[in-house]
Scaffold this motif. Structure first.
Motif, short mmCIF file in Angstrom:
data_model
loop_
_atom_site.label_atom_id
_atom_site.label_comp_id
_atom_site.label_asym_id
_atom_site.label_seq_id
_atom_site.Cartn_x
_atom_site.Cartn_y
_atom_site.Cartn_z
N VAL A 133 -45.09 8.81 66.04
CA VAL A 133 -43.80 7.93 65.48
C VAL A 133 -42.78 8.44 65.16
CG1 VAL A 133 -43.85 5.72 64.53
CG2 VAL A 133 -45.87 6.43 65.49
N GLN A 134 -41.69 8.41 65.64
CA GLN A 134 -40.06 9.34 65.29
C GLN A 134 -39.80 8.65 64.40
OE1 GLN A 134 -39.36 12.24 66.11
NE2 GLN A 134 -41.23 11.75 67.88
N GLU A 135 -39.90 6.62 64.05
CA GLU A 135 -39.37 6.39 62.44
C GLU A 135 -40.67 5.08 62.31
OE1 GLU A 135 -35.76 5.31 64.88
OE2 GLU A 135 -36.90 3.96 66.74
N ASP A 136 -40.16 4.15 61.84
CA ASP A 136 -40.39 2.89 61.24
C ASP A 136 -40.13 2.21 62.75
OD1 ASP A 136 -41.70 4.16 58.60
OD2 ASP A 136 -40.57 3.52 57.43
N PHE A 137 -41.10 1.15 62.14
CA PHE A 137 -40.65 0.06 62.90
C PHE A 137 -39.45 -0.13 62.74
CE2 PHE A 137 -41.26 -4.43 64.65
CZ PHE A 137 -41.53 -3.59 66.48
N VAL A 138 -38.75 -1.34 64.19
CA VAL A 138 -36.70 -1.77 63.83
C VAL A 138 -37.12 -1.81 65.64
CG1 VAL A 138 -35.75 0.42 62.33
CG2 VAL A 138 -35.95 1.16 65.11
N PHE A 139 -36.31 -3.44 64.74
CA PHE A 139 -36.49 -4.27 66.44
C PHE A 139 -35.06 -3.70 66.49
CE2 PHE A 139 -38.24 -6.93 63.29
CZ PHE A 139 -38.90 -7.14 63.60
N ASN A 140 -34.71 -2.57 67.91
CA ASN A 140 -33.79 -1.63 68.46
C ASN A 140 -34.12 -2.41 70.12
OD1 ASN A 140 -35.89 -0.46 69.99
ND2 ASN A 140 -35.40 0.88 67.99
N GLU A 141 -32.80 -1.40 70.69
CA GLU A 141 -32.54 -2.09 72.01
C GLU A 141 -34.16 -1.86 72.97
OE1 GLU A 141 -30.59 -0.66 70.52
OE2 GLU A 141 -28.07 -1.53 71.07
N ARG A 142 -34.88 -0.78 72.35
CA ARG A 142 -35.93 -0.73 72.99
C ARG A 142 -37.44 -1.55 72.48
NH1 ARG A 142 -38.34 3.98 70.11
NH2 ARG A 142 -39.78 3.83 72.22
N VAL A 143 -37.10 -1.85 71.58
CA VAL A 143 -38.07 -3.26 70.76
C VAL A 143 -37.90 -3.64 71.85
CG1 VAL A 143 -38.81 -4.34 69.67
CG2 VAL A 143 -38.54 -2.44 68.61
N VAL A 144 -36.58 -5.07 72.35
CA VAL A 144 -36.19 -5.84 72.66
C VAL A 144 -36.54 -5.91 74.06
CG1 VAL A 144 -34.09 -7.07 73.23
CG2 VAL A 144 -33.34 -6.11 71.22
N GLU A 145 -36.29 -5.23 74.75
CA GLU A 145 -36.93 -5.15 76.48
C GLU A 145 -38.37 -5.38 76.38
OE1 GLU A 145 -35.03 -4.80 78.92
OE2 GLU A 145 -33.00 -4.78 77.27
N VAL A 146 -38.96 -4.92 75.77
CA VAL A 146 -40.76 -5.42 75.45
C VAL A 146 -41.09 -6.75 74.26
CG1 VAL A 146 -40.96 -2.75 76.10
CG2 VAL A 146 -41.59 -3.45 73.86
N PHE A 147 -40.13 -7.26 74.39
CA PHE A 147 -40.83 -7.99 72.72
C PHE A 147 -41.30 -9.20 73.06
CE2 PHE A 147 -39.60 -10.74 69.02
CZ PHE A 147 -40.24 -9.87 68.62
N ASP A 148 -40.74 -9.90 74.03
CA ASP A 148 -41.88 -11.28 74.39
C ASP A 148 -43.11 -10.22 74.75
OD1 ASP A 148 -39.67 -12.38 73.89
OD2 ASP A 148 -39.14 -12.98 76.30
N ASP A 149 -43.59 -9.53 75.78
CA ASP A 149 -44.44 -8.59 76.41
C ASP A 149 -46.05 -8.69 74.96
OD1 ASP A 149 -46.59 -7.50 77.46
OD2 ASP A 149 -46.26 -5.82 76.82
N MET A 150 -44.80 -7.87 73.72
CA MET A 150 -45.13 -7.54 72.54
C MET A 150 -46.16 -8.45 71.78
SD MET A 150 -43.62 -5.49 69.04
CE MET A 150 -43.22 -4.00 70.22
N LEU A 151 -45.10 -9.76 71.95
CA LEU A 151 -45.64 -10.97 71.08
C LEU A 151 -46.58 -11.92 71.93
CD1 LEU A 151 -42.37 -12.58 69.98
CD2 LEU A 151 -43.99 -11.25 68.39
N ASP A 152 -47.10 -11.70 73.45
CA ASP A 152 -47.65 -12.36 73.47
C ASP A 152 -48.74 -11.67 73.44
OD1 ASP A 152 -46.58 -14.43 74.37
OD2 ASP A 152 -45.67 -13.58 76.81
N ARG A 153 -49.26 -10.01 73.65
CA ARG A 153 -49.99 -9.39 73.03
C ARG A 153 -50.61 -9.15 71.86
NH1 ARG A 153 -48.48 -4.33 76.74
NH2 ARG A 153 -51.01 -3.82 76.77
N SER A 154 -49.54 -9.45 71.04
CA SER A 154 -50.31 -8.93 70.14
C SER A 154 -50.13 -10.08 68.48
CB SER A 154 -49.32 -8.07 69.07
OG SER A 154 -48.16 -7.25 70.12
#
Length: 253
Positions: A23-44
């Motif tokens: 893991v290169q960095e602490d969790f941040v709400f950047n563009e990479r997270v935005v693209e998968v965020f809805d899937d992340m919520l549904d599965r997490s």
């Protein structure tokens, strides 16, 4: 054709952010997270959709026509879009606030796709330094846990003072238990939940590492005590699944 383009733009990618060895960095709400965020919520997040529908029932009970609902840390607007659908005859105003521009861009696209752009307003703003008086309700869905603990009480005091009499705060959080054995059991059960939804042991471990210094949960008792100390007259749990919970806090009428 325009609608098809928007559908493609708002369709979430599958969350594979943590299928890496390092893991290169602490969790941040950047563009990479935005693209998968809805899937992340549904599965997490356990019972994510059920918590939204339960919250809508409480809003229906406590709010009046013309009230404004603020979703703080609204991310891609999923909660507000669902509130619009479930409470369309209530006459409420909906405002989503987030400090992440990419999140709000996705939220605005979703609102336009589902023709709710007239019903929801989005604001890019730091929720810890905002002033929106006479609110009917504030929604904090898995948001308070990302605010530094020393700043939480002052932040919640601002929300309490900004609510109209009889207004409500709906708080959903990941929590800890101060019983060490139970806490370990809850975490293990949650990890099994994530594995059943397609996350690998590596992804679970790496995400936990990335969140370690960013997401700092309190216990139910600590959250309830803080809300009561601030001045909310009623604080009750309306959902709990192991180490996830939702609380309603009511301001005196």
């Amino acid at each position: 054709m325009v609608s098809e383009v928007k559908q493609e733009m708002v369709r979430p990618l599958r969350d594979t952010l943590f299928s890496v060895d390092t893991v290169q960095e602490d969790f941040v709400f950047n563009e990479r997270v935005v693209e998968v965020f809805d899937d992340m919520l549904d599965r997490s997040v356990p019972f994510y959709r059920e918590v939204i529908s339960s919250s809508a029932r409480l809003l229906d009970s406590y709010l009046h026509s013309g009230d404004t609902v603020y979703d703080l840390g609204c991310s891609t607007g999923t909660t507000l879009l669902e509130f619009c659908r479930l409470l369309e005859d209530k006459g409420l105003h909906f405002v989503g606030i987030d400090s992440s521009g990419p999140m709000l861009e996705k939220a605005q696209l979703k609102a336009e796709l589902y023709r709710k752009q007239e019903s929801i307003r989005f604001i890019e703003e730091d929720i810890t330094d905002m002033h929106h008086p006479d609110a009917g309700a504030f929604i904090l869905n898995y948001t308070l846990q990302f605010i530094r603990p020393l700043r939480r009480e002052a932040f919640l005091r601002n929300l309490h003072s900004s609510l109209r009499p009889g207004g409500i705060l709906l708080l959903s959080e990941k929590i800890i238990s101060h019983d060490q054995r139970l806490n370990r059991e809850f975490i293990d059960i949650y990890h099994q939940f994530k594995k059943a939804r397609g996350y690998s042991e590596l992804e679970i471990a790496k995400k936990r590492e990335a969140l370690e210094n960013v997401l700092i949960p309190f216990s139910i008792e600590e959250n309830r005590s803080m809300l009561k100390q601030i001045g909310f007259t009623t604080v009750e749990t309306y959902f709990q699944w192991f180490n996830f919970t939702s609380l309603i806090a009511v301001k005196a009428s």
